[in-house]
Design a protein around this motif. Structure first.
Motif, PDB file in Angstrom:
ATOM      1  N   SER A  18       2.153  21.123 -60.322  1.00 23.62           N
ATOM      2  CA  SER A  18       1.871  22.215 -59.247  1.00 23.62           C
ATOM      3  C   SER A  18       2.410  22.927 -58.845  1.00 23.62           C
ATOM      4  N   ALA A  19       4.098  22.274 -58.261  1.00 20.49           N
ATOM      5  CA  ALA A  19       5.023  21.993 -57.553  1.00 20.49           C
ATOM      6  C   ALA A  19       6.055  21.771 -57.936  1.00 20.49           C
ATOM      7  N   VAL A  20       7.555  22.541 -57.138  1.00 23.85           N
ATOM      8  CA  VAL A  20       8.465  22.197 -57.639  1.00 23.85           C
ATOM      9  C   VAL A  20       9.338  21.641 -56.215  1.00 23.85           C
ATOM     10  N   LEU A  21       9.667  20.735 -56.550  1.00 23.46           N
ATOM     11  CA  LEU A  21      10.805  19.739 -55.481  1.00 23.46           C
ATOM     12  C   LEU A  21      12.492  20.350 -55.942  1.00 23.46           C
ATOM     13  N   ILE A  22      13.238  20.995 -55.487  1.00 22.46           N
ATOM     14  CA  ILE A  22      14.438  22.150 -55.688  1.00 22.46           C
ATOM     15  C   ILE A  22      15.757  20.912 -54.805  1.00 22.46           C
ATOM     16  N   ASP A  23      17.089  20.895 -56.006  1.00 23.51           N
ATOM     17  CA  ASP A  23      18.310  20.340 -54.549  1.00 23.51           C
ATOM     18  C   ASP A  23      18.623  22.160 -54.817  1.00 23.51           C
ATOM     19  N   GLU A 178       2.172  13.387 -56.788  1.00 28.61           N
ATOM     20  CA  GLU A 178       2.348  13.055 -57.841  1.00 28.61           C
ATOM     21  C   GLU A 178       1.438  14.108 -58.452  1.00 28.61           C
ATOM     22  N   HIS A 179       1.587  14.833 -57.954  1.00 26.89           N
ATOM     23  CA  HIS A 179       1.249  16.596 -58.691  1.00 26.89           C
ATOM     24  C   HIS A 179       3.157  17.780 -58.086  1.00 26.89           C
ATOM     25  N   CYS A 180       3.917  17.333 -58.220  1.00 28.77           N
ATOM     26  CA  CYS A 180       4.649  18.026 -58.167  1.00 28.77           C
ATOM     27  C   CYS A 180       6.014  17.035 -59.156  1.00 28.77           C
ATOM     28  N   VAL A 181       7.432  17.710 -59.666  1.00 27.22           N
ATOM     29  CA  VAL A 181       8.832  17.660 -59.774  1.00 27.22           C
ATOM     30  C   VAL A 181       9.312  18.259 -59.164  1.00 27.22           C
ATOM     31  N   LEU A 182      10.444  17.236 -59.154  1.00 27.12           N
ATOM     32  CA  LEU A 182      11.841  17.245 -58.339  1.00 27.12           C
ATOM     33  C   LEU A 182      12.663  17.560 -59.805  1.00 27.12           C
ATOM     34  N   VAL A 183      13.613  18.741 -59.531  1.00 24.58           N
ATOM     35  CA  VAL A 183      15.336  18.929 -59.994  1.00 24.58           C
ATOM     36  C   VAL A 183      16.422  18.710 -59.324  1.00 24.58           C
ATOM     37  N   ASP A 184      16.391  17.716 -59.619  1.00 25.58           N
ATOM     38  CA  ASP A 184      18.183  17.209 -59.103  1.00 25.58           C
ATOM     39  C   ASP A 184      19.055  17.253 -59.687  1.00 25.58           C
ATOM     40  N   ASP A 185      20.558  17.034 -59.135  1.00 24.31           N
ATOM     41  CA  ASP A 185      21.166  17.112 -60.314  1.00 24.31           C
ATOM     42  C   ASP A 185      21.821  15.426 -60.184  1.00 24.31           C
ATOM     43  N   LEU A 186      21.290  14.320 -59.295  1.00 24.20           N
ATOM     44  CA  LEU A 186      21.545  12.977 -59.406  1.00 24.20           C
ATOM     45  C   LEU A 186      20.281  12.004 -59.027  1.00 24.20           C
ATOM     46  N   LEU A 202      15.964  15.271 -64.395  1.00 23.26           N
ATOM     47  CA  LEU A 202      17.480  15.664 -63.997  1.00 23.26           C
ATOM     48  C   LEU A 202      18.370  16.459 -64.687  1.00 23.26           C
ATOM     49  N   HIS A 203      19.329  17.580 -63.944  1.00 21.52           N
ATOM     50  CA  HIS A 203      19.922  18.454 -63.966  1.00 21.52           C
ATOM     51  C   HIS A 203      20.904  18.911 -64.853  1.00 21.52           C
ATOM     52  N   ARG A 204      21.587  19.161 -65.856  1.00 17.50           N
ATOM     53  CA  ARG A 204      22.441  18.956 -66.448  1.00 17.50           C
ATOM     54  C   ARG A 204      23.169  20.537 -66.543  1.00 17.50           C
ATOM     55  N   SER A 205      22.249  21.398 -67.462  1.00 21.83           N
ATOM     56  CA  SER A 205      22.470  22.618 -67.400  1.00 21.83           C
ATOM     57  C   SER A 205      21.080  23.417 -67.249  1.00 21.83           C
ATOM     58  N   ALA A 206      21.568  24.637 -66.329  1.00 23.20           N
ATOM     59  CA  ALA A 206      20.474  26.028 -66.301  1.00 23.20           C
ATOM     60  C   ALA A 206      19.956  25.684 -68.086  1.00 23.20           C
TER      61      ALA A 206
END
Length: 225
Positions: A18-23, A178-186, A202-206
């Motif tokens: 329900s929430a996003v952490l992003i690099d 546990e209610h978060c998702v992390l978007v990161d390229d590493l 795991l970010h690879r393309s938009a």
């Protein structure tokens, strides 16, 4: 305070994020390899040399770690990075201005920035969780517009993949890990977050990342033109 409100679950009972952490670098910007490659061309070295030196040269790696947690300023990092590049390349590299030159190549990936705006519009809490690289790293974006909170390593004295930096972000959003998702390229950053129960993308393309985030948070695919 961590929210205790009911959470939507997937089939099987697992909580839906329900929430996003992003690099930032390499996720909301062009890939780091591209930016460092352009810096290498500026310096007259092989396109992959600058990033390879930062990843493998002990002096440069140590300086990066100290810089990311705020114990080494921009100029100190530039001195160490330039010395490593000079040592490996056999030609003197001028240290002053290395970070601004790198920053000039860190162009925004606009579809990813639009995704963050989409999330905020949909009422999804969003935190920037970033290892800082230069005092002007985030000059291209409006942190207050895009994020509920920004957890930046040089300001909090902790860098990814430490679990503590992700915990700070979750606490700041008021959401359980546990209610978060992390978007990161590493990958190793995702592994660190997973130790708290944070789901990783795991970010690879938009295009791929946007589709996965929308799917995980049950957002309509057509929300952004």
């Amino acid at each position: 305070m961590i929210s205790s409100s009911p959470q939507v679950t997937d089939v099987g009972g697992a909580p839906r994020p329900s929430a996003v952490l992003i690099d930032f670098g390499g996720v909301l910007t062009v890939p780091l390899r591209q930016a460092f490659g352009a810096l290498g061309e500026d310096l007259g070295v092989d396109a992959d040399e600058a990033l390879r030196v930062l990843a493998t040269h002990e002096g440069a790696r140590s300086a990066l770690g100290e810089h990311e947690v705020g114990r080494l300023d921009d100029e100190g990092f530039e001195d160490a990075f330039a010395a490593a590049l000079s040592e490996v390349g056999g030609r003197r590299v001028e240290p002053r201005g290395l970070l601004p030159r790198l920053g000039a190549h860190m162009e925004l990936d606009e579809p990813m920035v639009d995704l963050v705006r989409e999330l905020r519009t949909a009422g999804v809490p969003v935190a920037l969780v970033s290892n800082s690289l230069g005092r002007d790293s985030y000059a291209r974006i409006d942190l207050d517009e895009l994020f509920d909170i920004a957890v930046i390593s040089g300001q909090v004295g902790i860098r990814k993949p430490s679990r503590r930096i992700y915990a700070l972000a979750c606490e700041g959003l008021g959401v359980e890990p546990e209610h978060c998702v992390l978007v990161d390229d590493l990958e190793h950053n995702l592994v660190g977050a997973a130790r708290l129960g944070i789901e990783g993308i795991l970010h690879r393309s938009a295009g791929e990342t946007i589709a996965r985030v929308r799917e995980r948070l049950a957002l309509p695919a057509s929300a952004t033109p």
